[in-house]
Design a protein around this motif. Structure first.
Motif, PDB file in Angstrom:
ATOM      1  N   THR A 218      -0.860  -7.268  -4.435  1.00 29.61           N
ATOM      2  CA  THR A 218      -0.490  -6.805  -3.100  1.00 29.61           C
ATOM      3  C   THR A 218      -0.874  -5.346  -2.906  1.00 29.61           C
ATOM      4  O   THR A 218      -1.366  -4.958  -1.837  1.00 29.61           O
ATOM      5  CB  THR A 218       1.019  -7.002  -2.858  1.00 29.61           C
ATOM      6  OG1 THR A 218       1.367  -8.365  -3.089  1.00 29.61           O
ATOM      7  CG2 THR A 218       1.395  -6.638  -1.429  1.00 29.61           C
ATOM      8  N   ALA A 219      -0.681  -4.510  -3.927  1.00 29.57           N
ATOM      9  CA  ALA A 219      -1.083  -3.109  -3.831  1.00 29.57           C
ATOM     10  C   ALA A 219      -2.597  -2.997  -3.649  1.00 29.57           C
ATOM     11  O   ALA A 219      -3.082  -2.194  -2.838  1.00 29.57           O
ATOM     12  CB  ALA A 219      -0.636  -2.356  -5.073  1.00 29.57           C
ATOM     13  N   ALA A 220      -3.347  -3.788  -4.396  1.00 21.24           N
ATOM     14  CA  ALA A 220      -4.807  -3.772  -4.266  1.00 21.24           C
ATOM     15  C   ALA A 220      -5.222  -4.225  -2.867  1.00 21.24           C
ATOM     16  O   ALA A 220      -6.137  -3.634  -2.256  1.00 21.24           O
ATOM     17  CB  ALA A 220      -5.441  -4.666  -5.327  1.00 21.24           C
ATOM     18  N   LYS A 221      -4.567  -5.242  -2.338  1.00 13.78           N
ATOM     19  CA  LYS A 221      -4.874  -5.743  -0.999  1.00 13.78           C
ATOM     20  C   LYS A 221      -4.596  -4.672   0.054  1.00 13.78           C
ATOM     21  O   LYS A 221      -5.361  -4.504   1.006  1.00 13.78           O
ATOM     22  CB  LYS A 221      -4.047  -6.999  -0.716  1.00 13.78           C
ATOM     23  CG  LYS A 221      -4.236  -7.579   0.677  1.00 13.78           C
ATOM     24  CD  LYS A 221      -5.624  -8.131   0.887  1.00 13.78           C
ATOM     25  CE  LYS A 221      -5.751  -8.837   2.222  1.00 13.78           C
ATOM     26  NZ  LYS A 221      -7.111  -9.347   2.473  1.00 13.78           N
ATOM     27  N   ALA A 222      -3.495  -3.935  -0.111  1.00 11.51           N
ATOM     28  CA  ALA A 222      -3.164  -2.874   0.838  1.00 11.51           C
ATOM     29  C   ALA A 222      -4.269  -1.825   0.882  1.00 11.51           C
ATOM     30  O   ALA A 222      -4.673  -1.365   1.964  1.00 11.51           O
ATOM     31  CB  ALA A 222      -1.835  -2.231   0.462  1.00 11.51           C
ATOM     32  N   GLU A 223      -4.758  -1.435  -0.279  1.00  8.45           N
ATOM     33  CA  GLU A 223      -5.812  -0.419  -0.338  1.00  8.45           C
ATOM     34  C   GLU A 223      -7.115  -0.947   0.256  1.00  8.45           C
ATOM     35  O   GLU A 223      -7.799  -0.240   1.007  1.00  8.45           O
ATOM     36  CB  GLU A 223      -6.023   0.014  -1.784  1.00  8.45           C
ATOM     37  CG  GLU A 223      -6.715   1.362  -1.926  1.00  8.45           C
ATOM     38  CD  GLU A 223      -6.469   1.968  -3.294  1.00  8.45           C
ATOM     39  OE1 GLU A 223      -6.217   3.190  -3.361  1.00  8.45           O
ATOM     40  OE2 GLU A 223      -6.532   1.226  -4.293  1.00  8.45           O
ATOM     41  N   GLU A 224      -7.447  -2.196  -0.028  1.00  6.85           N
ATOM     42  CA  GLU A 224      -8.651  -2.808   0.535  1.00  6.85           C
ATOM     43  C   GLU A 224      -8.581  -2.898   2.059  1.00  6.85           C
ATOM     44  O   GLU A 224      -9.613  -2.875   2.732  1.00  6.85           O
ATOM     45  CB  GLU A 224      -8.829  -4.212  -0.040  1.00  6.85           C
ATOM     46  CG  GLU A 224      -9.166  -4.267  -1.516  1.00  6.85           C
ATOM     47  CD  GLU A 224      -9.005  -5.665  -2.085  1.00  6.85           C
ATOM     48  OE1 GLU A 224      -8.729  -6.593  -1.296  1.00  6.85           O
ATOM     49  OE2 GLU A 224      -9.135  -5.823  -3.315  1.00  6.85           O
ATOM     50  N   SER A 225      -7.361  -2.976   2.589  1.00  9.28           N
ATOM     51  CA  SER A 225      -7.164  -3.161   4.028  1.00  9.28           C
ATOM     52  C   SER A 225      -6.970  -1.855   4.787  1.00  9.28           C
ATOM     53  O   SER A 225      -6.583  -1.867   5.961  1.00  9.28           O
ATOM     54  CB  SER A 225      -5.962  -4.085   4.256  1.00  9.28           C
ATOM     55  OG  SER A 225      -6.131  -5.321   3.584  1.00  9.28           O
ATOM     56  N   GLY A 226      -7.183  -0.733   4.111  1.00  9.24           N
ATOM     57  CA  GLY A 226      -7.086   0.563   4.787  1.00  9.24           C
ATOM     58  C   GLY A 226      -5.798   1.306   4.546  1.00  9.24           C
ATOM     59  O   GLY A 226      -5.595   2.394   5.080  1.00  9.24           O
ATOM     60  N   GLY A 227      -4.897   0.726   3.743  1.00  6.50           N
ATOM     61  CA  GLY A 227      -3.660   1.416   3.397  1.00  6.50           C
ATOM     62  C   GLY A 227      -3.849   2.329   2.203  1.00  6.50           C
ATOM     63  O   GLY A 227      -4.970   2.551   1.729  1.00  6.50           O
ATOM     64  N   LYS A 228      -2.755   2.849   1.689  1.00  8.04           N
ATOM     65  CA  LYS A 228      -2.799   3.779   0.568  1.00  8.04           C
ATOM     66  C   LYS A 228      -1.759   3.375  -0.472  1.00  8.04           C
ATOM     67  O   LYS A 228      -0.627   3.022  -0.118  1.00  8.04           O
ATOM     68  CB  LYS A 228      -2.505   5.207   1.049  1.00  8.04           C
ATOM     69  CG  LYS A 228      -2.514   6.261  -0.050  1.00  8.04           C
ATOM     70  CD  LYS A 228      -2.214   7.637   0.520  1.00  8.04           C
ATOM     71  CE  LYS A 228      -2.195   8.707  -0.571  1.00  8.04           C
ATOM     72  NZ  LYS A 228      -1.865  10.044  -0.011  1.00  8.04           N
ATOM     73  N   VAL A 229      -2.151   3.431  -1.732  1.00  4.77           N
ATOM     74  CA  VAL A 229      -1.203   3.235  -2.830  1.00  4.77           C
ATOM     75  C   VAL A 229      -0.675   4.604  -3.211  1.00  4.77           C
ATOM     76  O   VAL A 229      -1.383   5.416  -3.804  1.00  4.77           O
ATOM     77  CB  VAL A 229      -1.861   2.540  -4.031  1.00  4.77           C
ATOM     78  CG1 VAL A 229      -0.860   2.416  -5.176  1.00  4.77           C
ATOM     79  CG2 VAL A 229      -2.387   1.163  -3.633  1.00  4.77           C
ATOM     80  N   ARG A 230       0.571   4.877  -2.864  1.00  2.00           N
ATOM     81  CA  ARG A 230       1.179   6.181  -3.136  1.00  2.00           C
ATOM     82  C   ARG A 230       1.693   6.262  -4.563  1.00  2.00           C
ATOM     83  O   ARG A 230       1.681   7.325  -5.179  1.00  2.00           O
ATOM     84  CB  ARG A 230       2.313   6.443  -2.136  1.00  2.00           C
ATOM     85  CG  ARG A 230       1.874   6.395  -0.680  1.00  2.00           C
ATOM     86  CD  ARG A 230       3.035   6.577   0.295  1.00  2.00           C
ATOM     87  NE  ARG A 230       3.741   7.801   0.018  1.00  2.00           N
ATOM     88  CZ  ARG A 230       5.022   7.848  -0.343  1.00  2.00           C
ATOM     89  NH1 ARG A 230       5.729   6.738  -0.488  1.00  2.00           N
ATOM     90  NH2 ARG A 230       5.604   9.003  -0.555  1.00  2.00           N
ATOM     91  N   LEU A 231       2.193   5.159  -5.079  1.00  3.40           N
ATOM     92  CA  LEU A 231       2.633   5.042  -6.469  1.00  3.40           C
ATOM     93  C   LEU A 231       2.076   3.738  -7.004  1.00  3.40           C
ATOM     94  O   LEU A 231       2.386   2.668  -6.471  1.00  3.40           O
ATOM     95  CB  LEU A 231       4.162   5.041  -6.570  1.00  3.40           C
ATOM     96  CG  LEU A 231       4.729   4.777  -7.972  1.00  3.40           C
ATOM     97  CD1 LEU A 231       4.454   5.967  -8.900  1.00  3.40           C
ATOM     98  CD2 LEU A 231       6.236   4.487  -7.909  1.00  3.40           C
ATOM     99  N   THR A 232       1.224   3.812  -8.032  1.00  3.38           N
ATOM    100  CA  THR A 232       0.659   2.599  -8.609  1.00  3.38           C
ATOM    101  C   THR A 232       1.770   1.756  -9.228  1.00  3.38           C
ATOM    102  O   THR A 232       2.830   2.262  -9.604  1.00  3.38           O
ATOM    103  CB  THR A 232      -0.395   2.948  -9.671  1.00  3.38           C
ATOM    104  OG1 THR A 232       0.205   3.782 -10.662  1.00  3.38           O
ATOM    105  CG2 THR A 232      -1.577   3.662  -9.051  1.00  3.38           C
ATOM    106  N   PRO A 233       1.564   0.442  -9.326  1.00  2.00           N
ATOM    107  CA  PRO A 233       2.622  -0.444  -9.815  1.00  2.00           C
ATOM    108  C   PRO A 233       3.231  -0.001 -11.141  1.00  2.00           C
ATOM    109  O   PRO A 233       2.519   0.375 -12.079  1.00  2.00           O
ATOM    110  CB  PRO A 233       1.906  -1.792  -9.941  1.00  2.00           C
ATOM    111  CG  PRO A 233       0.869  -1.744  -8.855  1.00  2.00           C
ATOM    112  CD  PRO A 233       0.384  -0.322  -8.868  1.00  2.00           C
ATOM    113  N   VAL A 234       4.551  -0.029 -11.180  1.00  2.00           N
ATOM    114  CA  VAL A 234       5.340   0.392 -12.337  1.00  2.00           C
ATOM    115  C   VAL A 234       6.315  -0.733 -12.673  1.00  2.00           C
ATOM    116  O   VAL A 234       6.923  -1.327 -11.775  1.00  2.00           O
ATOM    117  CB  VAL A 234       6.127   1.682 -12.043  1.00  2.00           C
ATOM    118  CG1 VAL A 234       7.040   2.044 -13.200  1.00  2.00           C
ATOM    119  CG2 VAL A 234       5.183   2.828 -11.726  1.00  2.00           C
ATOM    120  N   PHE A 235       6.497  -1.008 -13.967  1.00  3.63           N
ATOM    121  CA  PHE A 235       7.472  -2.005 -14.389  1.00  3.63           C
ATOM    122  C   PHE A 235       8.732  -1.323 -14.890  1.00  3.63           C
ATOM    123  O   PHE A 235       8.666  -0.347 -15.651  1.00  3.63           O
ATOM    124  CB  PHE A 235       6.904  -2.883 -15.508  1.00  3.63           C
ATOM    125  CG  PHE A 235       7.912  -3.883 -16.036  1.00  3.63           C
ATOM    126  CD1 PHE A 235       8.223  -5.022 -15.310  1.00  3.63           C
ATOM    127  CD2 PHE A 235       8.551  -3.665 -17.245  1.00  3.63           C
ATOM    128  CE1 PHE A 235       9.164  -5.932 -15.790  1.00  3.63           C
ATOM    129  CE2 PHE A 235       9.488  -4.571 -17.736  1.00  3.63           C
ATOM    130  CZ  PHE A 235       9.792  -5.704 -16.999  1.00  3.63           C
TER     131      PHE A 235
END
Length: 264
Positions: A218-235
């Motif tokens: 979902t984070a990758a899709k957001a970036e591909e769609s013009g959004g921004k990943v502010r914090l990369t996925p964290v577990f």
């Protein structure tokens, strides 16, 4: 945990103000599978995002020169006018006076003493979001603030919250829940904004978390769609895998693939 059995003080609505509602709708449709239904003139063009025919958010166009694009979290109240009075008494401000929305309910918008915007919804015909906690819907909220104790005092006075603490490595996490309920009914965390390097201490805010099946995808899709990943996925053990995002117009939100409940 959020449920649609809303109690006073708990989040029962969330909406998006954006300068381009059509483009924003396409972004969230691609991200969460939402369908946007615009509203008519009688509601000022305010529309609804749906998932499987259930309302998961509201949205409307807001000129960029009036307000930045943002998500707003609303909390249930049984008396909007009394809540507005409590806001001013506790040091907050009323930014949108209480008003009836036809027969659907009564609402108002406020800022807390730190300037963070939020709203309240007093349900009538519209009881609140039709789906929460499931994939593609609101599942948690967080307040990033420079003054957690001050925020606790304010929201307790205004919304009647009970407060709990959850220990984690390096500190404790402050959680809010409806008055008289157990920790399992917690719906929000209050976080010192200075503790998170991706946050701007000058921009405290409420952020909604939306449940997803795959946080990384979902984070990758957001970036591909013009959004921004502010914090990369964290577990985080016992919590799940989460990330902080912004849509193409800068509205901040978060996603999480929640860990299964203990014993599940």
């Amino acid at each position: 945990m959020l449920t649609t059995d809303y109690k006073d003080g708990s989040p029962n609505w969330v909406d998006l103000g954006t300068p381009d509602v059509d483009a924003a709708a396409r972004f969230y449709e691609g991200l969460f599978g939402w369908d946007y239904q615009p509203g008519g003139e009688e509601v000022g063009g305010y529309g609804m995002f749906h998932l499987d025919h259930k309302t998961v958010a509201g949205g409307m166009a807001v000129p960029a020169d009036q307000n930045p694009s943002a998500w707003t979290v609303y909390f249930q109240t049984s008396d909007t006018d009394a809540t507005a009075a409590a806001v001013t008494e506790a040091g907050g401000a009323v930014t949108f006076e209480p008003m009836d929305v036809m027969d659907f309910g009564r609402m108002a918008l406020f800022t807390d003493p730190a300037g963070v915007g939020f709203g309240v919804w007093q349900p009538r015909q519209n009881k609140g979001l039709g789906a929460v906690t499931r994939v593609g819907s609101l599942c948690w909220t967080e307040l990033y603030t420079g003054d957690v104790p001050g925020a606790v005092a304010f929201y307790r006075a205004v919304l009647g919250w009970d407060i709990g603490e959850m220990p984690f490595e390096g500190g404790t996490y402050t959680m809010a829940k409806p008055a008289g309920t157990t920790d399992e009914e917690s719906f929000a965390g209050l976080v010192p904004i200075s503790s998170d390097p991706v946050e701007d201490a000058e921009r405290p805010y409420w952020t909604p978390y939306f449940e997803v099946a795959d946080c990384d995808a979902t984070a990758a899709k957001a970036e591909e769609s013009g959004g921004k990943v502010r914090l990369t996925p964290v577990f985080m053990e016992g919590v799940g895998r989460f990330a902080k995002l912004a849509d193409p117009f800068g509205a901040r939100f978060a996603i999480i693939a929640s860990a299964p409940p203990a014993g599940a």
